[in-house]
Write a protein that holds these residues in place. Structure first.
Motif, short mmCIF file in Angstrom:
data_model
loop_
_atom_site.label_atom_id
_atom_site.label_comp_id
_atom_site.label_asym_id
_atom_site.label_seq_id
_atom_site.Cartn_x
_atom_site.Cartn_y
_atom_site.Cartn_z
N GLU A 175 -56.09 47.69 53.91
CA GLU A 175 -56.01 48.97 53.20
C GLU A 175 -54.75 49.74 53.58
O GLU A 175 -54.07 50.32 52.73
N THR A 176 -54.43 49.73 54.88
CA THR A 176 -53.25 50.47 55.36
C THR A 176 -51.97 49.84 54.83
O THR A 176 -51.03 50.56 54.44
N MET A 177 -51.91 48.52 54.84
CA MET A 177 -50.73 47.82 54.34
C MET A 177 -50.52 48.10 52.86
O MET A 177 -49.40 48.37 52.41
N ALA A 178 -51.61 48.08 52.08
CA ALA A 178 -51.52 48.36 50.65
C ALA A 178 -51.07 49.80 50.42
O ALA A 178 -50.25 50.07 49.53
N ALA A 179 -51.59 50.74 51.21
CA ALA A 179 -51.21 52.14 51.08
C ALA A 179 -49.73 52.34 51.43
O ALA A 179 -49.02 53.12 50.77
N TRP A 180 -49.26 51.63 52.47
CA TRP A 180 -47.85 51.72 52.88
C TRP A 180 -46.94 51.21 51.76
O TRP A 180 -45.94 51.84 51.42
N LEU A 181 -47.30 50.07 51.16
CA LEU A 181 -46.51 49.51 50.07
C LEU A 181 -46.53 50.42 48.84
O LEU A 181 -45.52 50.60 48.16
N ASN A 182 -47.69 51.03 48.57
CA ASN A 182 -47.80 51.92 47.42
C ASN A 182 -46.93 53.16 47.60
O ASN A 182 -46.31 53.65 46.64
N ALA A 183 -46.86 53.67 48.84
CA ALA A 183 -46.02 54.84 49.13
C ALA A 183 -44.54 54.48 48.92
O ALA A 183 -43.77 55.28 48.36
N LEU A 184 -44.15 53.28 49.34
CA LEU A 184 -42.77 52.83 49.14
C LEU A 184 -42.48 52.65 47.65
O LEU A 184 -41.37 52.94 47.19
N ARG A 185 -43.45 52.17 46.92
CA ARG A 185 -43.28 51.99 45.47
C ARG A 185 -42.96 53.32 44.80
O ARG A 185 -42.06 53.41 43.96
N LYS A 186 -43.68 54.37 45.18
CA LYS A 186 -43.45 55.69 44.59
C LYS A 186 -42.13 56.30 45.06
O LYS A 186 -41.41 56.91 44.28
N ARG A 187 -41.83 56.09 46.34
CA ARG A 187 -40.64 56.70 46.93
C ARG A 187 -39.35 56.14 46.33
O ARG A 187 -38.36 56.86 46.18
N HIS A 188 -39.36 54.88 45.98
CA HIS A 188 -38.13 54.22 45.51
C HIS A 188 -38.18 53.94 44.01
O HIS A 188 -37.74 52.90 43.53
N SER A 189 -38.71 54.90 43.27
CA SER A 189 -38.81 54.74 41.82
C SER A 189 -37.44 54.60 41.16
O SER A 189 -37.29 53.89 40.15
N LYS A 190 -36.42 55.30 41.71
CA LYS A 190 -35.08 55.21 41.13
C LYS A 190 -34.52 53.80 41.26
O LYS A 190 -33.84 53.29 40.35
N GLN A 191 -34.79 53.17 42.42
CA GLN A 191 -34.32 51.81 42.60
C GLN A 191 -35.00 50.85 41.61
O GLN A 191 -34.37 49.97 41.03
N TYR A 192 -36.30 51.09 41.42
CA TYR A 192 -37.01 50.29 40.42
C TYR A 192 -36.41 50.50 39.03
O TYR A 192 -36.23 49.55 38.26
N ALA A 193 -36.12 51.75 38.71
CA ALA A 193 -35.56 52.07 37.40
C ALA A 193 -34.24 51.35 37.18
O ALA A 193 -33.97 50.82 36.10
N THR A 194 -33.42 51.32 38.24
CA THR A 194 -32.14 50.62 38.16
C THR A 194 -32.33 49.13 37.90
O THR A 194 -31.67 48.53 37.05
N MET A 195 -33.25 48.53 38.66
CA MET A 195 -33.48 47.09 38.51
C MET A 195 -34.08 46.76 37.14
O MET A 195 -33.73 45.75 36.53
#
Length: 370
Positions: A175-195
């Motif tokens: 659960e903690t690992m999934a939450a950590w990854l989800n937080a990173l997903r939200k935090r780096h939305s600009k990088q995702y948008a670029t890719m």
């Protein structure tokens, strides 16, 4: 010796199984080696890749994902390593890996691609140096980090960038690992948008390239087809020219072979009058014992209609004659009178006339039924 051979065969079999797992799903390899239950089941995003870090970074970039990196410590089967692997192979992490990186996107890719290396392997050592990963104290804890392949806008060169590394003290549960990854997903939305933008641009570029190649192929095929059609046209023109020359030579021969026209005073002389569909007319006298085929030679030579296609019909439609080399009847034997008018038609036109007549009869019949 027998035991040695058996052990050697078993070792070889184990090595082959390990290589198979590494090439198919690195997660299965981890589950087998560390004796951890694979909790991913049939969830999407279950595949964890191995191989080189560079290949993994490129693959993640091509899917517009961030790369989740796992490197175990040199010491095998520590409790921390086992816990980290159990979380990696959980349904929760698989689910977040396949979750859309951004809500408002039509990209079908997920958020993370999972990559791992064998403990102490060359891939693990190279990855540690390339990513400049922080080595946990005492070297007994696994490396968990998220990275991506950065591309310079000016030079186009690539570099590995680490976005975050987990301290692993202790390693996170599922659960903690999934939450950590989800937080990173939200935090780096600009990088995702670029890719994602790059992915769309690459797709459009590929479509343009494919369209260009398709267009070039179509042009080449069209040009080849036009060349073949031109060759065929020239060949047909030559053949037709040759045919017409041969036909003209034949007409000269037919004209020379026509019997002399007898005078009106000759006993039994027959006069044949011709009427053509285009309005032309012709008239000539013949001896009564002249073969009927001579009429076709006359039409061919004097009126430029190929005798093989000519149909002669009396005006009342009682008699019809077509070209037949075996025909031996004379004009007298054919039932023609001393003054006979013949309608001259070509076979094709005659068939068309018959079709039109048949259509008219059908129309009249239908009108009468009504």
């Amino acid at each position: 010796k027998t035991n040695y051979n058996n052990n050697n065969k078993q070792s070889l079999s184990d090595s082959q199984d390990e290589n198979r797992l590494l090439s198919s799903d690195f997660g299965q390899y981890l589950a087998n080696v560390y004796d951890v239950e694979d909790g991913r089941g049939d969830s999407p995003g279950t595949i964890m890749i191995g191989g080189s870090l560079n290949d993994a970074l490129r693959e993640a970039r091509s899917q517009a994902r961030l790369l989740f990196v796992f490197i175990p410590p040199s010491k095998k089967k520590t409790s921390d390593t086992t816990q980290a692997i159990r979380s990696l192979l959980s349904r929760e992490v698989a689910k977040i890996a396949e979750k859309k990186s951004r809500k408002k996107t039509d990209s079908g890719t997920g958020s993370f691609l999972l990559w791992g290396a064998k403990a102490g392997s060359r891939e693990a050592i190279v990855a540690m140096k390339k990513l400049q990963a922080k080595q946990p104290a005492k070297g007994s804890k696994p490396i968990l980090l998220v990275a991506y392949q950065a591309i310079s806008a000016t030079t186009g060169k690539t570099a590995s960038k680490v976005l975050a590394q987990h301290h692993c003290s202790p390693p996170p549960n599922a659960e903690t690992m999934a939450a950590w990854l989800n937080a990173l997903r939200k935090r780096h939305s600009k990088q995702y948008a670029t890719m994602i933008h790059e992915l769309k641009e690459a797709k459009l570029y590929q479509e343009r390239i494919e369209g260009y190649h398709s267009s070039m192929k179509s042009d080449t095929e069209r040009q080849e087809r036009e060349r073949e059609e031109e060759k065929e046209r020239i060949a047909k023109e030559k053949a037709e020219k040759k045919r017409l020359m041969a036909l003209e030579e034949r007409r000269q021969e037919l004209l020379a072979s026509l019997p002399d026209e007898p005078s009106k005073e000759v006993k039994g002389v027959m006069t044949i009058a011709l009427r053509f569909s285009d309005g032309r007319t012709g008239q000539r006298r013949f001896e009564p014992d002249t073969q009927i085929l001579v009429l076709f030679n006359w039409v061919d030579a004097m009126f430029s209609m190929e005798r093989e296609n000519v149909v002669l019909t009396t005006m009342n439609g009682k008699h019809t004659f077509g070209w037949d080399e075996s025909e031996e009847r004379t004009l007298k034997d054919s039932g023609l009178g001393k003054m006979t008018g013949l309608r001259v038609m070509e076979k094709k036109k005659e068939e068309e006339a018959e079709e039109e007549s048949s259509a008219e009869d059908t129309t009249k019949s239908e009108s009468g039924d009504q």
